[in-house]
Design a protein around this motif. Sequence first.
Motif, PDB file in Angstrom:
ATOM      1  N   PHE A 139      60.301  31.791  51.638  1.00  0.00           N
ATOM      2  CA  PHE A 139      60.058  32.623  50.449  1.00  0.00           C
ATOM      3  C   PHE A 139      60.205  31.893  49.123  1.00  0.00           C
ATOM      4  CE2 PHE A 139      64.367  33.277  48.884  1.00  0.00           C
ATOM      5  CZ  PHE A 139      65.168  33.121  50.008  1.00  0.00           C
ATOM      6  N   ALA A 140      60.783  30.692  49.135  1.00  0.00           N
ATOM      7  CA  ALA A 140      60.943  30.002  47.845  1.00  0.00           C
ATOM      8  C   ALA A 140      61.288  28.540  48.073  1.00  0.00           C
ATOM      9  CB  ALA A 140      62.049  30.672  47.022  1.00  0.00           C
ATOM     10  N   MET A 141      61.245  27.770  47.015  1.00  0.00           N
ATOM     11  CA  MET A 141      61.590  26.363  47.078  1.00  0.00           C
ATOM     12  C   MET A 141      62.957  26.141  46.421  1.00  0.00           C
ATOM     13  SD  MET A 141      59.055  25.364  48.747  1.00  0.00           S
ATOM     14  CE  MET A 141      59.324  23.573  48.798  1.00  0.00           C
ATOM     15  N   ASN A 185      64.684  24.746  42.469  1.00  0.00           N
ATOM     16  CA  ASN A 185      63.503  25.202  41.756  1.00  0.00           C
ATOM     17  C   ASN A 185      63.682  26.621  41.170  1.00  0.00           C
ATOM     18  OD1 ASN A 185      60.854  26.845  41.895  1.00  0.00           O
ATOM     19  ND2 ASN A 185      60.129  24.749  41.783  1.00  0.00           N
ATOM     20  N   ILE A 186      63.951  27.596  42.069  1.00  0.00           N
ATOM     21  CA  ILE A 186      63.965  28.998  41.594  1.00  0.00           C
ATOM     22  C   ILE A 186      65.137  29.291  40.667  1.00  0.00           C
ATOM     23  CG2 ILE A 186      62.610  29.991  43.461  1.00  0.00           C
ATOM     24  CD1 ILE A 186      65.261  30.923  44.750  1.00  0.00           C
ATOM     25  N   GLY A 187      66.137  28.397  40.659  1.00  0.00           N
ATOM     26  CA  GLY A 187      67.253  28.590  39.731  1.00  0.00           C
ATOM     27  C   GLY A 187      66.966  28.084  38.339  1.00  0.00           C
ATOM     28  N   ASN A 188      65.895  27.348  38.195  1.00  0.00           N
ATOM     29  CA  ASN A 188      65.573  26.770  36.882  1.00  0.00           C
ATOM     30  C   ASN A 188      65.377  27.808  35.793  1.00  0.00           C
ATOM     31  OD1 ASN A 188      65.651  23.928  36.867  1.00  0.00           O
ATOM     32  ND2 ASN A 188      63.836  23.868  38.182  1.00  0.00           N
ATOM     33  N   ASN A 189      64.740  28.901  36.143  1.00  0.00           N
ATOM     34  CA  ASN A 189      64.509  29.965  35.160  1.00  0.00           C
ATOM     35  C   ASN A 189      65.817  30.526  34.644  1.00  0.00           C
ATOM     36  OD1 ASN A 189      61.778  29.771  35.440  1.00  0.00           O
ATOM     37  ND2 ASN A 189      61.694  31.284  37.097  1.00  0.00           N
ATOM     38  N   LEU A 190      66.757  30.654  35.572  1.00  0.00           N
ATOM     39  CA  LEU A 190      68.066  31.171  35.211  1.00  0.00           C
ATOM     40  C   LEU A 190      68.704  30.263  34.155  1.00  0.00           C
ATOM     41  CD1 LEU A 190      69.824  33.500  36.332  1.00  0.00           C
ATOM     42  CD2 LEU A 190      70.973  31.837  37.760  1.00  0.00           C
ATOM     43  N   SER A 246      73.407  36.660  49.698  1.00  0.00           N
ATOM     44  CA  SER A 246      72.219  37.383  50.156  1.00  0.00           C
ATOM     45  C   SER A 246      71.013  36.888  49.374  1.00  0.00           C
ATOM     46  CB  SER A 246      72.395  38.879  49.894  1.00  0.00           C
ATOM     47  OG  SER A 246      73.362  39.413  50.745  1.00  0.00           O
ATOM     48  N   LYS A 247      69.846  37.223  49.893  1.00  0.00           N
ATOM     49  CA  LYS A 247      68.617  36.864  49.202  1.00  0.00           C
ATOM     50  C   LYS A 247      68.617  37.385  47.756  1.00  0.00           C
ATOM     51  CE  LYS A 247      63.611  36.955  49.652  1.00  0.00           C
ATOM     52  NZ  LYS A 247      63.411  37.451  48.283  1.00  0.00           N
ATOM     53  N   ALA A 248      69.284  38.495  47.542  1.00  0.00           N
ATOM     54  CA  ALA A 248      69.355  39.062  46.184  1.00  0.00           C
ATOM     55  C   ALA A 248      69.968  38.075  45.183  1.00  0.00           C
ATOM     56  CB  ALA A 248      70.158  40.360  46.206  1.00  0.00           C
ATOM     57  N   CYS A 249      70.780  37.141  45.683  1.00  0.00           N
ATOM     58  CA  CYS A 249      71.417  36.128  44.811  1.00  0.00           C
ATOM     59  C   CYS A 249      70.658  34.813  44.842  1.00  0.00           C
ATOM     60  CB  CYS A 249      72.843  35.856  45.276  1.00  0.00           C
ATOM     61  SG  CYS A 249      73.998  37.174  44.916  1.00  0.00           S
ATOM     62  N   GLU A 250      69.382  34.817  45.184  1.00  0.00           N
ATOM     63  CA  GLU A 250      68.664  33.553  45.408  1.00  0.00           C
ATOM     64  C   GLU A 250      68.638  32.650  44.171  1.00  0.00           C
ATOM     65  OE1 GLU A 250      65.041  35.718  46.499  1.00  0.00           O
ATOM     66  OE2 GLU A 250      63.980  34.632  44.916  1.00  0.00           O
ATOM     67  N   ARG A 251      68.474  33.230  43.010  1.00  0.00           N
ATOM     68  CA  ARG A 251      68.377  32.379  41.812  1.00  0.00           C
ATOM     69  C   ARG A 251      69.733  31.771  41.456  1.00  0.00           C
ATOM     70  NH1 ARG A 251      66.321  35.812  37.318  1.00  0.00           N
ATOM     71  NH2 ARG A 251      66.000  33.879  36.163  1.00  0.00           N
TER      72      ARG A 251
END
Lengths: 173, 173
Positions: free
Chosen positions: A159-161, A164-169, B56-61
Amino acid sequence: MPITLGGTLVNGKPNYITIVHVGIMDHGTVSLGMSKVHYTNAGIKENGTFSVNIPSKACERETDYCGLVSGKSLDKVALFRTFYGKLKTAPMIEECAVNMECRLTETVDFPNHDVFMGQITATYCDEALLTGGTVDFSKVQPILFVMNDRSYWMLGKKFAMAWNIGNNLKITE
Amino acid sequence: MPITLGGTLVNGKPNYITIVHVGIMDHGTVSLGMSKVHYTNAGIKENGTFSVNIPSKACERETDYCGLVSGKSLDKVALFRTFYGKLKTAPMIEECAVNMECRLTETVDFPNHDVFMGQITATYCDEALLTGGTVDFSKVQPILFVMNDRSYWMLGKKFAMAWNIGNNLKITE
């Protein structure tokens, strides 16, 4: 955790056992945590080698069977085609999706378990399970395990890389 | 492998780091394999305690972010609500589905990694994620990780019971 089949020679004969108490130690070392009651432990200690085989869902019955029956009482090797690699004493399972051939580097002695740490000397994978030259786990279909109710699960969707997906945060803070 | 967030106090302040080099040693001991460059290692050595948190996936970022940024350069703790348990020095993350509070029992010294083994002294889980009194991973929605292409995956469906589906194989042999 992913289910694996640990392979070793015991009294000169291949033996396989279902193990979910696995670990990644560093980038080249994995561990198998094995109750001292198991038949396999003596083989690992004797040879200083073992294999970690990742079965696909297609091998679900054979994988479960290797956790039901001890090598003491039955020759489980007849279930699989065995092959050997560089180390010569780490039997591996042709039917498994991925095989890691390991040299024992350290054993941690717990009261009821031996934790065997092995440096991976070679990894084998059927070419049909590769994408872009590396193992594609959507093709492998590993078997995942939950101890709570002793159940087997499938791997879901990518579902994600990562990294990467934390960069926006980061940007929004 | 399942993604975790390792928690520890560093210089008296909570810090969290994304770790996938995890392992199960025996029925009550888990491991975190951590590159020696990380900020967290000193905290584990100093306190002799750490936590393993399953997001959980909800904490992915937030989970990804904790692998992008070192605690040296930023106080990552602001991302989460922290709580403490019996050990007092193992900070845990309220937003994570499962928290294991660990006492350091052994450290294995690899050339570039410390592998910290911790005996679990308590496990915490939101009641909403339990079924029949135990953790229900279909509710937890853990984040699984594949290193090959640095990707996050979901847990799929439960498809069978262990120590069970191999029985038929046994009968037919």
